[in-house]
Design a protein around this motif. Structure first.
Motif, PDB file in Angstrom:
ATOM      1  N   LEU A  50     106.513  -0.444 -36.060  1.00 14.87           N
ATOM      2  CA  LEU A  50     106.022   0.803 -36.631  1.00 14.87           C
ATOM      3  C   LEU A  50     106.125   0.698 -38.144  1.00 14.87           C
ATOM      4  O   LEU A  50     107.197   0.396 -38.676  1.00 14.87           O
ATOM      5  N   TRP A  80     103.141  -4.180 -29.955  1.00 16.07           N
ATOM      6  CA  TRP A  80     102.140  -3.332 -30.581  1.00 16.07           C
ATOM      7  C   TRP A  80     102.506  -3.061 -32.028  1.00 16.07           C
ATOM      8  O   TRP A  80     103.629  -3.332 -32.458  1.00 16.07           O
ATOM      9  N   ARG A  82     101.990   0.254 -34.826  1.00 19.00           N
ATOM     10  CA  ARG A  82     101.567   1.627 -35.086  1.00 19.00           C
ATOM     11  C   ARG A  82     101.809   1.942 -36.556  1.00 19.00           C
ATOM     12  O   ARG A  82     102.737   1.426 -37.176  1.00 19.00           O
ATOM     13  N   PRO A 104      96.682   2.300 -33.944  1.00 20.55           N
ATOM     14  CA  PRO A 104      96.909   3.748 -33.855  1.00 20.55           C
ATOM     15  C   PRO A 104      97.623   4.294 -35.096  1.00 20.55           C
ATOM     16  O   PRO A 104      98.531   3.667 -35.634  1.00 20.55           O
ATOM     17  N   TYR A 106      99.580   7.776 -36.639  1.00 15.66           N
ATOM     18  CA  TYR A 106     100.281   9.002 -36.271  1.00 15.66           C
ATOM     19  C   TYR A 106     100.665   9.765 -37.530  1.00 15.66           C
ATOM     20  O   TYR A 106     100.865   9.173 -38.591  1.00 15.66           O
ATOM     21  N   ALA A 112     104.922   8.675 -33.738  1.00 15.78           N
ATOM     22  CA  ALA A 112     104.612   7.269 -33.450  1.00 15.78           C
ATOM     23  C   ALA A 112     105.626   6.668 -32.480  1.00 15.78           C
ATOM     24  O   ALA A 112     105.263   5.896 -31.601  1.00 15.78           O
TER      25      ALA A 112
END
Length: 115
Positions: A50, A80, A82, A104, A106, A112
């Motif tokens: 993240l 992933w 984010r 993505p 957020y 997130a």
């Protein structure tokens, strides 16, 4: 970690998510430090990442490409990437290049992490 106007703080959350807080300016000169920070987290086996962009004041295409590279590598390892909480100037670039089609985005770090 700090270099050429960019600073990256790293925190690995108990859920195995690496939260990297990117501060300052992420451009051609700052990407190597960003890559080094991401690499240090990935070396620990953390592939769910993240990026907290709340203190990132500037990013150019070098930063966009770095984000796409991190996302590709994270997915290859079953993880992933984010993005969260970009400042308006960074958000404009993210929207302009269509980055959210691949990664993505957020509103907050909490969103997130829950996402």
């Amino acid at each position: 970690m700090e270099q050429s106007g960019v600073r990256v703080g790293i925190e690995v959350r108990p859920a195995g998510v690496g939260v990297l807080t990117v501060r300052g300016e992420l451009d051609y000169d700052g990407v190597p430090l960003f890559d080094e920070a991401v690499g240090s987290v990935r070396a620990e086996g953390v592939h769910r990442l993240l990026l907290d962009l709340s203190d990132l004041t500037f990013m150019d295409s070098s930063g966009v490409n770095a984000f796409l590279r991190v996302q590709r590598d994270a997915r290859a390892e079953g993880g992933w990437l984010r993005l969260a909480n970009p400042q308006p100037s960074v958000l404009r670039l993210i929207e302009l290049v269509g980055l959210t089609a691949a990664i993505p985005l957020y509103d907050t770090v909490g969103d997130a992490l829950a996402g």
